[in-house]
Write a protein that holds these residues in place. Structure first.
Motif, PDB file in Angstrom:
ATOM      1  N   PHE A  70       0.879  -1.156  -0.045  1.00  0.00           N
ATOM      2  CA  PHE A  70       0.061   0.155  -0.126  1.00  0.00           C
ATOM      3  C   PHE A  70       0.931   1.249   0.060  1.00  0.00           C
ATOM      4  O   PHE A  70       1.995   1.225   0.460  1.00  0.00           O
ATOM      5  N   THR A 107      -4.581   3.337   3.368  1.00  0.00           N
ATOM      6  CA  THR A 107      -6.153   3.595   3.050  1.00  0.00           C
ATOM      7  C   THR A 107      -6.197   2.205   2.367  1.00  0.00           C
ATOM      8  O   THR A 107      -5.751   2.148   1.039  1.00  0.00           O
ATOM      9  N   GLY A 142     -10.065  -8.402  -1.887  1.00  0.00           N
ATOM     10  CA  GLY A 142      -9.607  -9.827  -2.114  1.00  0.00           C
ATOM     11  C   GLY A 142      -9.153 -10.465  -0.871  1.00  0.00           C
ATOM     12  O   GLY A 142      -9.573  -9.991   0.148  1.00  0.00           O
ATOM     13  N   TYR A 143      -8.305 -11.600  -0.772  1.00  0.00           N
ATOM     14  CA  TYR A 143      -8.118 -12.466   0.589  1.00  0.00           C
ATOM     15  C   TYR A 143      -7.727 -11.698   1.378  1.00  0.00           C
ATOM     16  O   TYR A 143      -8.271 -11.526   2.738  1.00  0.00           O
ATOM     17  N   VAL A 144      -6.615 -10.830   1.438  1.00  0.00           N
ATOM     18  CA  VAL A 144      -5.935 -10.256   2.504  1.00  0.00           C
ATOM     19  C   VAL A 144      -6.543  -8.905   2.794  1.00  0.00           C
ATOM     20  O   VAL A 144      -6.740  -8.649   4.206  1.00  0.00           O
ATOM     21  N   LYS A 201       1.175  -6.496  -9.460  1.00  0.00           N
ATOM     22  CA  LYS A 201       1.052  -7.507  -8.308  1.00  0.00           C
ATOM     23  C   LYS A 201       2.560  -7.697  -7.823  1.00  0.00           C
ATOM     24  O   LYS A 201       3.377  -7.550  -8.669  1.00  0.00           O
ATOM     25  N   PRO A 224       6.891   3.232  -7.635  1.00  0.00           N
ATOM     26  CA  PRO A 224       5.867   3.204  -8.415  1.00  0.00           C
ATOM     27  C   PRO A 224       5.661   4.663  -9.253  1.00  0.00           C
ATOM     28  O   PRO A 224       4.625   4.480  -9.795  1.00  0.00           O
TER      29      PRO A 224
HETATM   30  C1  LIG Z   1       2.542  -0.094  -5.361  1.00  0.00           C
HETATM   31  C2  LIG Z   1       1.240  -0.126  -4.941  1.00  0.00           C
HETATM   32  C3  LIG Z   1       0.636   0.545  -4.077  1.00  0.00           C
HETATM   33  C4  LIG Z   1      -0.671   0.181  -3.780  1.00  0.00           C
HETATM   34  N1  LIG Z   1      -1.554   1.099  -3.091  1.00  0.00           N
HETATM   35  C5  LIG Z   1      -2.669   0.849  -2.277  1.00  0.00           C
HETATM   36  C6  LIG Z   1      -3.472   1.573  -1.645  1.00  0.00           C
HETATM   37  O1  LIG Z   1      -3.093   2.696  -1.262  1.00  0.00           O
HETATM   38  N2  LIG Z   1      -4.874   1.290  -1.389  1.00  0.00           N
HETATM   39  C7  LIG Z   1      -5.436   0.174  -1.692  1.00  0.00           C
HETATM   40  O2  LIG Z   1      -6.415  -0.337  -1.418  1.00  0.00           O
HETATM   41  N3  LIG Z   1      -4.612  -0.819  -2.758  1.00  0.00           N
HETATM   42  C8  LIG Z   1      -3.422  -0.486  -2.884  1.00  0.00           C
HETATM   43  N4  LIG Z   1      -2.583  -1.229  -3.613  1.00  0.00           N
HETATM   44  C9  LIG Z   1      -3.065  -2.336  -4.107  1.00  0.00           C
HETATM   45  C10 LIG Z   1      -3.131  -3.505  -2.964  1.00  0.00           C
HETATM   46  O3  LIG Z   1      -1.851  -4.088  -2.860  1.00  0.00           O
HETATM   47  C11 LIG Z   1      -4.059  -4.896  -3.486  1.00  0.00           C
HETATM   48  O4  LIG Z   1      -5.446  -4.467  -3.776  1.00  0.00           O
HETATM   49  C12 LIG Z   1      -3.868  -6.015  -2.602  1.00  0.00           C
HETATM   50  O5  LIG Z   1      -2.576  -6.428  -2.823  1.00  0.00           O
HETATM   51  C13 LIG Z   1      -5.137  -7.039  -3.025  1.00  0.00           C
HETATM   52  O6  LIG Z   1      -4.691  -8.050  -2.270  1.00  0.00           O
HETATM   53  P1  LIG Z   1      -5.921  -9.365  -1.874  1.00  0.00           P
HETATM   54  O7  LIG Z   1      -5.129 -10.413  -1.205  1.00  0.00           O
HETATM   55  O8  LIG Z   1      -6.952  -8.435  -0.830  1.00  0.00           O
HETATM   56  O9  LIG Z   1      -6.557  -9.534  -3.027  1.00  0.00           O
HETATM   57  P2  LIG Z   1      -6.262 -10.749  -3.973  1.00  0.00           P
HETATM   58  O10 LIG Z   1      -7.036 -12.028  -3.428  1.00  0.00           O
HETATM   59  O11 LIG Z   1      -4.827 -11.183  -4.493  1.00  0.00           O
HETATM   60  O12 LIG Z   1      -7.013 -10.229  -5.382  1.00  0.00           O
HETATM   61  C14 LIG Z   1      -8.235  -9.779  -5.610  1.00  0.00           C
HETATM   62  C15 LIG Z   1      -8.410  -8.965  -6.781  1.00  0.00           C
HETATM   63  O13 LIG Z   1      -7.380  -7.816  -6.701  1.00  0.00           O
HETATM   64  C16 LIG Z   1      -6.577  -8.018  -7.703  1.00  0.00           C
HETATM   65  N5  LIG Z   1      -5.203  -7.501  -7.382  1.00  0.00           N
HETATM   66  C17 LIG Z   1      -4.441  -8.075  -6.360  1.00  0.00           C
HETATM   67  N6  LIG Z   1      -3.488  -7.360  -5.941  1.00  0.00           N
HETATM   68  C18 LIG Z   1      -3.434  -6.402  -7.019  1.00  0.00           C
HETATM   69  C19 LIG Z   1      -2.556  -5.385  -7.160  1.00  0.00           C
HETATM   70  N7  LIG Z   1      -1.329  -4.928  -6.528  1.00  0.00           N
HETATM   71  N8  LIG Z   1      -2.909  -4.514  -8.227  1.00  0.00           N
HETATM   72  C20 LIG Z   1      -3.898  -4.478  -8.938  1.00  0.00           C
HETATM   73  N9  LIG Z   1      -4.946  -5.606  -8.790  1.00  0.00           N
HETATM   74  C21 LIG Z   1      -4.486  -6.580  -7.943  1.00  0.00           C
HETATM   75  C22 LIG Z   1      -6.552  -9.501  -8.061  1.00  0.00           C
HETATM   76  O14 LIG Z   1      -6.096  -9.701  -9.685  1.00  0.00           O
HETATM   77  C23 LIG Z   1      -7.778  -9.813  -8.070  1.00  0.00           C
HETATM   78  O15 LIG Z   1      -8.874  -9.487  -9.171  1.00  0.00           O
HETATM   79  C24 LIG Z   1      -1.475  -1.005  -4.007  1.00  0.00           C
HETATM   80  C25 LIG Z   1      -0.415  -1.965  -4.899  1.00  0.00           C
HETATM   81  C26 LIG Z   1       0.634  -1.364  -5.385  1.00  0.00           C
HETATM   82  C27 LIG Z   1       1.277  -2.493  -6.180  1.00  0.00           C
END
Ligand SMILES: Cc1cc2nc3c(=O)[nH]c(=O)nc-3n(C[C@H](O)[C@H](O)[C@H](O)COP(=O)(O)OP(=O)(O)OC[C@H]3O[C@@H](n4cnc5c(N)ncnc54)[C@H](O)[C@@H]3O)c2cc1C
Ligand code: FES
Length: 285
Positions: free
Chosen positions: A67, A80, A85-87, A247, A270
């Motif tokens: 994040f 924020t 998804g899972y985590v 990812k 990023p």
């Molecule tokens: C540099 C960076 C900064 C980020 N900042 C924020 C933030 O400030 N706030 C926020 O809410 N989220 C942010 N994210 C996204 C956040 O990391 C993902 O939403 C999170 O990793 C999803 O994990 P999960 O296990 O809940 O979902 P999963 O169960 O792994 O996946 C659920 C869904 O989300 C998609 N997904 C998973 N990871 C990502 C990702 N990194 N990017 C796009 N789609 C993804 C999957 O394809 C799937 O459709 C950021 C990601 C990066 C790489």
């Protein structure tokens, strides 16, 4: 003048071990977005982050996610988190006092020094305002160093708009700071602008001279607003800055999950200018 982005290789060193931390506060931004203030177990700030930097937040034993640091205070950093998804779903069960792990800060940062003296146009959609917030609040905290500030922000409904209290009651109280907010689907409870972000942006008549555009949102907002900025408003690619998401696993340039050609989004990003993105081998990815 093209903006040079600082890259964070040195800062990103071998920081793979999470610091044991706790949740100091939780606030609900929307039905699927919560903000978490994180402190070390003895109530201190875990680290200092520059605007745009990121960190890996973990919920044991479910996993960790990257994040951006959306805000920070003397004794906390705040993330924020949108539940997707899972985590992130497990994160939304966290309450004050719960244990989490935190490693970072990672990556580069917005070129806030090079932006001094310029007008800044922030463009965000939905959760995309979280990364922009760190730079926006930095600029407002150093208001005399920057020119006019505009935020063009949209969500599909009112419930998708985060930081609404700041947008309505806090940020516009700063001098020369203007908020332009729209929704483009459900209008229930909304008496403001109803418009997609790109036409809304074009309707504002913003000029590119002396101005830097900072853009963060989903793929559709990114594509349409970028087209507007480049083709309609006339920004040079070097004056458009964005922050990318891919990812990620390690966060420090070791696992090879996030590279596009020789650039690692976790390490070289990023934050990138459009001029830098144009040089990257997207087709080969
Ligand atoms: C540099 C960076 C900064 C980020 N900042 C924020 C933030 O400030 N706030 C926020 O809410 N989220 C942010 N994210 C996204 C956040 O990391 C993902 O939403 C999170 O990793 C999803 O994990 P999960 O296990 O809940 O979902 P999963 O169960 O792994 O996946 C659920 C869904 O989300 C998609 N997904 C998973 N990871 C990502 C990702 N990194 N990017 C796009 N789609 C993804 C999957 O394809 C799937 O459709 C950021 C990601 C990066 C790489
Ligand atoms: S997340 Fe491992 S190399 Fe970028």
């Amino acid at each position: 003048m093209a903006i040079e982005i600082e890259h964070g290789h040195v800062r990103a060193k071998e920081q793979l071990v999470p610091i044991a931390c706790k949740v100091a506060a939780v606030s609900e931004e929307t039905s699927d977005v919560k903000a978490f203030r994180i402190q070390t177990l003895d109530g201190k700030k875990p680290f200092e982050a520059l605007p745009g930097q990121t960190a890996m937040l973990s919920v044991i034993p479910y996993g960790e996610c990257m994040f951006c640091v959306s805000s920070q205070g003397e004794d906390y950093v705040e993330f924020t988190v949108k539940k997707v998804g899972y985590v992130t779903e497990r994160m939304h069960f966290l309450s004050v006092g719960d244990s989490v792990g935190l490693r970072g800060p990672y990556g580069n940062w917005f070129p806030y020094e090079d932006m001094k003296g310029k007008d800044i146009l922030f463009i965000g959609g939905g959760i995309g305002l979280a990364p922009l917030r760190s730079l926006l609040t930095y600029v407002l905290d150093h208001r005399e160093d920057y020119g006019r500030v505009d935020l063009v922000y949209s969500g599909s409904t009112k419930d998708d708009l985060i930081f609404l209290n700041d947008i309505e009651n806090v940020w516009p109280t700063y001098p020369n700071t203007h908020m332009h907010v729209s929704v483009y689907k459900g209008t229930e409870g909304w008496d403001g602008e109803v418009c997609y972000t790109a036409p809304f942006l074009e309707s504002l008549g913003i000029e590119p001279e002396g101005r830097i555009a900072v853009l963060c949102g989903g793929p559709s907002l990114f594509r349409t607003c970028l087209h507007s900025l480049l083709e309609k408003v006339g920004f040079p690619p070097g004056d458009i800055i964005t922050t990318l998401e891919m990812k990620m696993k390690c966060g420090i340039g070791k696992c090879g999950r996030c590279n596009i050609g020789s650039k690692y989004i976790c390490l070289d990003g990023p934050v990138f200018s459009m001029a830098e993105l144009e040089d990257m081998p997207w087709g080969a990815h």
